[in-house]
Design an enzyme around this catalytic site. Structure first.
Site, PDB file in Angstrom:
ATOM      1  CB  SER A 109      76.731   6.466  34.980  1.00 28.57           C
ATOM      2  OG  SER A 109      76.323   6.516  33.633  1.00 28.57           O
ATOM      3  CG  ASP A 159      82.624   4.210  29.408  1.00 28.96           C
ATOM      4  OD1 ASP A 159      81.597   4.024  28.730  1.00 28.96           O
ATOM      5  OD2 ASP A 159      82.607   4.576  30.599  1.00 28.96           O
ATOM      6  CG  HIS A 190      79.396   3.138  31.483  1.00 28.07           C
ATOM      7  ND1 HIS A 190      80.020   4.379  31.439  1.00 28.07           N
ATOM      8  CD2 HIS A 190      78.194   3.351  32.078  1.00 28.07           C
ATOM      9  CE1 HIS A 190      79.224   5.290  31.971  1.00 28.07           C
ATOM     10  NE2 HIS A 190      78.118   4.697  32.378  1.00 28.07           N
TER      11      HIS A 190
END
Length: 211
Positions: A109, A159, A190
């Site tokens: 991320s 996502d 995610h």
């Protein structure tokens, strides 16, 4: 160039073995990816910095003004600082007569985003990188060539933070600059799923074996 530019943890590995830098996601810390890193690369020296930006108490590596809206000046600052941090640790290993067999990176991320930005700025720094759920909403400007560099992108088809079309676009950018790119998808969002971990394991094992 300082090894202590970031609060960080180090898990020592075998002298002359790989050096793996791991970069946490928003709200994580320097402990978040140490265990996965050790599992992926048992012989590696693992270095894990903590993001130096606070977003309502959540650690990040650069500022943003909204989801997917980056403070590009702060991203540039963070990229330069992180590249120097990585180079300082690699250089220290050289001085210690235990040159790393490979320099690897893994980020999730926000950690994937700062790692990707460092790769754009310093293409020769990492031999292989794993970018888990990166969000690069801008066109990268690679300072050099990514030829011979191995990059794994992992992503969720649903996502909500990192839309699949941006993953596909990033793949195209990286391929156009010569990188050896692999993409690993899953059907979810995610979160990191086991197939992503296994894809990372395959990439790092191949690099360690000189494949």
């Amino acid at each position: 160039m300082s090894k202590d530019a970031y609060i960080h943890k180090v898990l020592p590995g075998s002298p002359g073995g790989p050096m793996l830098f791991v970069f946490h996601g928003t709200g994580g810390d320097e402990s978040q990816l140490l265990s996965p890193g050790r599992d992926l690369m048992p012989q590696a020296t693992i270095i894990s910095p903590r993001g130096d930006v606070s977003e309502h108490g959540a650690a990040r590596f650069f500022r943003r003004t909204g989801e997917g809206v980056y403070d590009m000046d702060d991203l540039a600052r963070g990229t330069s600082k992180m590249a120097e941090f990585v180079k300082a640790h690699v250089e220290a290993a050289h001085v210690g007569a235990a040159k790393p067999s490979a320099v690897l990176g893994l980020g999730y991320s926000n950690g994937a985003n700062i790692l990707a930005s460092v790769v754009f700025a310093e293409p020769a720094l990492f031999d292989a990188t794993v970018l888990m759920h990166p969000l690069i909403p801008f066109e990268p400007k690679v300072e050099g060539s990514l030829a011979g560099r191995h990059i794994l992108l992992t992503a969720g088809k649903r996502d909500p933070i990192c839309p699949p079309n941006l993953t596909t676009r990033l793949e195209a950018y990286l391929r156009a600059d010569g990188a050896d790119v692999t993409v690993e998808w899953h059907e979810g969002g995610h979160e990191v799923r086991p197939n992503e971990i296994e894809a990372a394991r395959r990439l790092f094992a191949g690099v360690a074996q000189g494949v």
